[in-house]
Scaffold this motif. Structure first.
Motif, PDB file in Angstrom:
ATOM      1  N   TRP A  36      40.835  59.206 -91.257  1.00 28.10           N
ATOM      2  CA  TRP A  36      39.603  59.793 -91.746  1.00 28.10           C
ATOM      3  C   TRP A  36      39.204  59.192 -93.100  1.00 28.10           C
ATOM      4  O   TRP A  36      38.042  58.854 -93.326  1.00 28.10           O
ATOM      5  N   LYS A  37      40.183  59.045 -93.979  1.00 23.80           N
ATOM      6  CA  LYS A  37      39.906  58.583 -95.342  1.00 23.80           C
ATOM      7  C   LYS A  37      39.602  57.084 -95.404  1.00 23.80           C
ATOM      8  O   LYS A  37      38.686  56.648 -96.089  1.00 23.80           O
ATOM      9  N   SER A  40      37.161  52.711 -90.948  1.00 27.28           N
ATOM     10  CA  SER A  40      35.791  52.225 -91.147  1.00 27.28           C
ATOM     11  C   SER A  40      34.916  52.449 -89.921  1.00 27.28           C
ATOM     12  O   SER A  40      33.709  52.217 -89.985  1.00 27.28           O
ATOM     13  N   PRO A  42      33.476  54.998 -86.647  1.00 25.48           N
ATOM     14  CA  PRO A  42      33.285  56.425 -86.339  1.00 25.48           C
ATOM     15  C   PRO A  42      34.443  57.022 -85.525  1.00 25.48           C
ATOM     16  O   PRO A  42      34.785  58.183 -85.705  1.00 25.48           O
ATOM     17  N   LYS A  45      37.257  57.952 -87.849  1.00 26.19           N
ATOM     18  CA  LYS A  45      36.928  59.194 -88.560  1.00 26.19           C
ATOM     19  C   LYS A  45      37.078  60.407 -87.634  1.00 26.19           C
ATOM     20  O   LYS A  45      37.474  61.478 -88.069  1.00 26.19           O
ATOM     21  N   LEU A  48      40.551  62.686 -87.098  1.00 24.77           N
ATOM     22  CA  LEU A  48      41.096  63.654 -88.038  1.00 24.77           C
ATOM     23  C   LEU A  48      41.480  64.966 -87.360  1.00 24.77           C
ATOM     24  O   LEU A  48      42.657  65.356 -87.390  1.00 24.77           O
ATOM     25  N   THR A 127      33.573  61.695 -81.135  1.00 25.75           N
ATOM     26  CA  THR A 127      34.390  62.897 -81.236  1.00 25.75           C
ATOM     27  C   THR A 127      35.146  63.134 -79.932  1.00 25.75           C
ATOM     28  O   THR A 127      36.340  63.432 -79.936  1.00 25.75           O
TER      29      THR A 127
END
Length: 166
Positions: A36-37, A40, A42, A45, A48, A127
């Protein structure tokens, strides 16, 4: 080696497995934060939440393995010293009692893998795909953990039967 030595060996294996599962759980949660951090894309991310959930579930599993087997370690000593034959019969029933869990584990892993394939075929959502990766990770780790647990349980069960049958 007597039955109690095999019992101790089995408990040590379960404690080690619990510690490894707990370490895996913490690493998985940290990996989710790292994706997440520093990720680069999607999809990175989106990992997470799925990895935090898998980490939380396996934290509970690892903690339970450690606490329950530490408790067994103290109670088994007293039970074995009191009556080795009754202890062996009780252990035989206990080991037989959790064998069904290995079948369930394999079924859950299969469902996880199929679900992941369906998610990747039918969803273009980052997602959704992150959830698919988390679900696969959950199923794979469950298979690995239960693979070694089942081998230990089978070996321990054979020793119990040898003790009972003389």
């Amino acid at each position: 080696m007597d039955l109690f030595s095999y019992t101790q060996q089995w408990i040590k294996g379960e404690l080690l497995e619990g510690k490894l599962v707990l370490a895996f759980a913490i690493s998985t949660a940290l990996l989710g934060v790292v994706f997440w951090k520093f990720g680069s894309t999607p999809t990175a991310k989106a990992l997470l939440i799925p990895l935090l959930v898998v980490g939380a579930i396996y934290t509970a599993v690892g903690t339970t393995l450690i606490t329950s087997n530490a408790k067994y370690n103290t109670t088994f000593t007293a039970e074995y010293k009191e009556n080795p034959t009754a202890f062996a019969e009780k252990e035989k029933a206990r080991v037989e009692g959790f064998q069904y869990q290995y079948v369930i584990s394999k079924a859950v892993a299969t469902v996880c893998f199929v679900l992941t394939l369906l998610i990747f075929w039918f969803s273009k959502s980052y997602t959704g795909q992150g959830i698919g990766i988390g679900v696969t990770y959950f199923g794979l780790v469950g298979l690995v953990v239960d693979y070694f647990s089942q081998q230990r349980a089978e070996a321990y069960y054979e020793r119990i039967l040898q003790f009972i049958n003389g």
